[in-house]
Design a protein around this motif. Structure first.
Motif, PDB file in Angstrom:
ATOM      1  N   GLY A  45      28.587 -39.250  48.744  1.00  0.00           N
ATOM      2  CA  GLY A  45      29.740 -39.770  49.463  1.00  0.00           C
ATOM      3  C   GLY A  45      30.120 -38.844  50.603  1.00  0.00           C
ATOM      4  N   THR A  46      30.857 -39.379  51.555  1.00  0.00           N
ATOM      5  CA  THR A  46      31.273 -38.603  52.717  1.00  0.00           C
ATOM      6  C   THR A  46      32.779 -38.504  52.756  1.00  0.00           C
ATOM      7  N   GLN A 106      34.797 -30.797  51.801  1.00  0.00           N
ATOM      8  CA  GLN A 106      33.435 -30.761  51.286  1.00  0.00           C
ATOM      9  C   GLN A 106      33.312 -31.720  50.110  1.00  0.00           C
ATOM     10  N   VAL A 107      32.104 -32.208  49.914  1.00  0.00           N
ATOM     11  CA  VAL A 107      31.774 -33.002  48.725  1.00  0.00           C
ATOM     12  C   VAL A 107      30.607 -32.313  48.039  1.00  0.00           C
ATOM     13  N   PRO A 146      29.514 -43.387  47.954  1.00  0.00           N
ATOM     14  CA  PRO A 146      28.147 -43.750  48.357  1.00  0.00           C
ATOM     15  C   PRO A 146      27.861 -45.211  48.036  1.00  0.00           C
ATOM     16  N   SER A 147      26.731 -45.696  48.501  1.00  0.00           N
ATOM     17  CA  SER A 147      26.372 -47.095  48.270  1.00  0.00           C
ATOM     18  C   SER A 147      25.872 -47.334  46.851  1.00  0.00           C
ATOM     19  N   ALA A 148      25.531 -46.266  46.141  1.00  0.00           N
ATOM     20  CA  ALA A 148      25.069 -46.388  44.752  1.00  0.00           C
ATOM     21  C   ALA A 148      25.721 -45.284  43.932  1.00  0.00           C
ATOM     22  N   VAL A 149      25.904 -45.543  42.639  1.00  0.00           N
ATOM     23  CA  VAL A 149      26.509 -44.543  41.758  1.00  0.00           C
ATOM     24  C   VAL A 149      25.546 -43.366  41.612  1.00  0.00           C
ATOM     25  N   PRO A 150      25.975 -42.130  41.953  1.00  0.00           N
ATOM     26  CA  PRO A 150      25.066 -40.976  41.840  1.00  0.00           C
ATOM     27  C   PRO A 150      24.939 -40.524  40.392  1.00  0.00           C
ATOM     28  N   THR A 151      24.044 -39.565  40.180  1.00  0.00           N
ATOM     29  CA  THR A 151      23.887 -38.936  38.857  1.00  0.00           C
ATOM     30  C   THR A 151      24.090 -37.427  39.013  1.00  0.00           C
ATOM     31  N   PRO A 152      25.121 -36.832  38.382  1.00  0.00           N
ATOM     32  CA  PRO A 152      26.158 -37.509  37.593  1.00  0.00           C
ATOM     33  C   PRO A 152      27.093 -38.320  38.469  1.00  0.00           C
ATOM     34  N   GLY A 182      31.052 -47.508  47.917  1.00  0.00           N
ATOM     35  CA  GLY A 182      31.365 -48.007  49.241  1.00  0.00           C
ATOM     36  C   GLY A 182      32.843 -48.084  49.556  1.00  0.00           C
ATOM     37  N   ARG A 183      33.716 -47.754  48.595  1.00  0.00           N
ATOM     38  CA  ARG A 183      35.160 -47.832  48.818  1.00  0.00           C
ATOM     39  C   ARG A 183      35.701 -46.472  49.248  1.00  0.00           C
ATOM     40  N   THR A 184      36.946 -46.455  49.650  1.00  0.00           N
ATOM     41  CA  THR A 184      37.540 -45.224  50.181  1.00  0.00           C
ATOM     42  C   THR A 184      38.705 -44.761  49.316  1.00  0.00           C
TER      43      THR A 184
END
Length: 609
Positions: free
Chosen positions: A354-355, A342-343, A365-371, A322-324
């Motif tokens: 994330g955006t 791009q991400v 993003p609001s949650a840690v992705p995998t990976p 959630g941080r920038t």
């Protein structure tokens, strides 16, 4: 005619009967004349012929008279028959389609025989198409249709010549017409298909022989400006040719070379790495159908600038959910220095990875992705083949804790606080203090390293101060500790050293002061309590050994001094006092005081010698 023949016979018969009634001798009766008629078939196709055979018996005259439907010799509607018995059906099927052919004996026309013929429809031949234009040297396939015949084959003619010839063109047994290499005097010839069943049946088509139009080759684009090391696709359009294939050349060289550039068989041109002299080269597309015909295009070459380059900074970053994080892209060697972000190859990113905004601000993003690590890519808008990458590791949200979390400090006392920032490699924090009943220095002071010093007066009525450590990574995250400010108690003093000393010997005494926040030390004093005679003047004792008098001096060491060196010296002018003993009292008084102004005091009694 048959009625005529019948009347004549009757007359003859009557004449023969009268002669027999005369008085002469009787005439012997003659055998009757008979006619027999044979035909190979009773079905004749319109326009076709059939040979009939007639035989006359019992007559010296075997000639017969032929009729078709009662008409001597027939006619064009019913068909005709010769004196020899060759019957030819009419060209078109009559209505009704049945005709009667009669053969009567010329000797006695009452003697006859008949054959009934059924006239079938005529053979019909049709050519497709009826008219066509064929280029010199080219071919065209005609088709023929034969109806009302079991044999569907035809013979082909060109201008009446079976199979044609080199002047008017030739035609195969299958109807494939080949035009001559040059047009004849009359550019139009006839192609005829004749039924092999009935050669009188045919159909004709008209062929116009024309010279082919000139081959034209055009190249697209016709003009181009390219930089060294770049490429372009050329295309060739060929009209009026049997094949559209071309041979590509650069400056007259098939396929080109390293000096003027190369071109593939499909027209893909690759410019050389160095500008040639002259800088304009000619691209040629030569018709394979006629290599004297070609189309051209010109290419003007110039030196290419350095390639576009993209640099993203920072290259790596840790971002909490959630941080920038601000990313920057530097584009060199381009007139358009903008980029598209791009991400993980998704333009603008998405909620999973994330955006990122058009300005390069990445939001986790609001949650840690995998990976947990994603790629940030900046793509040049001028040259989309050029880009650069950075990596971002998504971490759980940070938290800050302060140690110790609570403490009591007296006025002016210091405390070292430490902060721990969880889930972040960046442990830096900003320290601040605040209180409900204080502000500024009235709450104390704290260093950038977290060393807090209590104020000089107690905030009232609420003596508490809050120490806050704020994360530098995320200023919205902080940890706190609570400090209670208390009054300064009276300092305590302890003296360590020998309680019995020898004369003329140096001893070290040390004073330890608790709560000496400013490290002010103590003041010292030495007094004589009594000598061995019980007199408190301690005559003959000199505390410094240099005064030369017989009195015990009180003395004070300078502040901040916690140690004292003391030497007890016996005055030599009084040898009679060598056996005398003394009791001394050494006093250490703290310079610092408690909040009530009281000093701390400690004493030690020393006997000598």
């Amino acid at each position: 005619m048959s009625s005529n023949l019948l009347s004549s016979g009757l007359s003859l018969f009557l004449i023969a009967g009268l002669a027999g009634c005369s008085g002469t001798s009787p005439v012997q009766p003659q055998p009757s004349i008979t006619v027999s008629l044979t035909a190979p078939t009773t079905t004749v196709q319109a326009g076709r012929s059939v040979q009939l055979t007639a035989s006359v018996s019992n007559a010296s005259n075997t000639t017969v008279i032929w009729e078709v439907n009662g008409i001597s010799g027939g006619n064009s509607t019913l068909g005709t028959i010769t004196t020899s018995g060759l019957y030819t059906a009419p060209l078109e099927q009559p209505n009704p389609a049945t005709v009667v052919v009669l053969a009567a004996a010329a000797a006695d026309t009452s003697a006859s025989a008949v054959v009934n013929f059924t006239i079938g429809p005529p053979v019909a031949v049709a050519i497709t198409p009826k008219a066509v234009t064929v280029l010199t040297g080219s071919t065209f396939a005609f088709t023929s249709t034969v109806d009302n015949a079991s044999d569907k084959s035809v013979s082909w003619f060109v201008n009446g010549i079976k199979g044609g010839n080199s002047t008017f063109g030739t035609i195969s047994i299958l109807g494939l017409y080949t035009a001559p290499p040059t047009s004849p005097a009359s550019s139009t010839v006839s192609v005829t298909a004749v039924s092999n069943t009935d050669p009188d049946r045919s159909d004709t088509a008209s062929v116009t022989i024309a010279f082919p139009p000139a081959i034209v080759v055009s190249v697209t684009p016709s003009n181009s400006a390219l930089q060294t090391g770049t490429s372009e696709q050329f295309s060739a359009t060929v009209v009026n040719a049997s094949t559209t294939a071309v041979i590509w050349k650069v400056a007259g060289v098939t396929g080109g070379d390293g000096t003027v550039g190369h071109i593939s068989a499909s027209g893909f041109y690759s410019a050389p790495s160095v500008v040639p002299d002259p800088a304009t080269v000619v691209i040629s597309a030569v018709s394979q159908a006629d290599q004297t015909v070609s189309g051209t295009a010109t290419v003007t070459l110039s030196l290419a600038p350095p390639p576009v380059s993209v640099t993203v900074s920072p290259k790596t970053a840790n971002v909490q959910v959630g941080r920038t994080q601000q990313f920057n892209a530097t584009v060199d060697h381009a007139s358009d220095t903008s980029v598209s972000w791009q991400v993980n190859d998704v333009p603008g990113g998405n909620s999973t990875v994330g955006t990122i905004s058009n300005l390069g601000v990445y939001t986790g993003p609001s949650a840690v992705p995998t990976p947990s690590t994603v790629q940030i890519k900046a793509v040049s808008n001028q040259d989309s083949s050029m880009s650069d990458l950075a990596s971002v590791t998504i971490q759980p949200d940070i938290s800050v804790s302060v140690t110790p979390s609570t403490t009591n400090l007296i006025l002016g006392q210091s405390q070292q606080f430490t902060a721990n920032v969880s889930n972040s490699s960046n442990q830096s924090v900003t320290w601040s203090i605040a209180g409900a009943n204080c502000s500024g220095a009235g709450c104390g002071v704290i260093t950038t390293g977290g060393n807090y010093t209590a104020p000089g007066s107690i905030p009232t009525p609420n003596p508490f101060v809050t120490v806050t450590a704020t994360s530098s990574v995320n200023p919205s995250v902080f940890g706190v500790a609570t400090v209670k400010i208390t009054p300064v108690p009276t300092p305590t003093v302890q003296i360590s050293g020998a309680s019995h000393v020898a004369l003329n010997t140096q001893y070290i005494y040390t004073a330890t002061v608790s709560l000496d926040l400013m490290n002010q030390g103590v003041t010292w004093s030495l007094v004589c309590l009594q000598d061995s005679e019980g007199i408190p003047d301690c005559a003959n004792i000199d505390d410094s050994g240099t005064h030369g008098d017989n009195d015990m001096d009180n003395f004070t060491l300078a502040p901040n001094t916690s140690n004292i060196a003391l030497t007890i010296v016996l005055q030599t002018p009084n040898p009679t006092d060598t056996g005398e003993k003394f009791l001394l009292r050494l006093t250490a008084t703290s310079v610092a005081t408690g909040s009530d102004g009281t000093h701390g005091i400690a004493t030690i009694d020393i006997s000598a010698p």
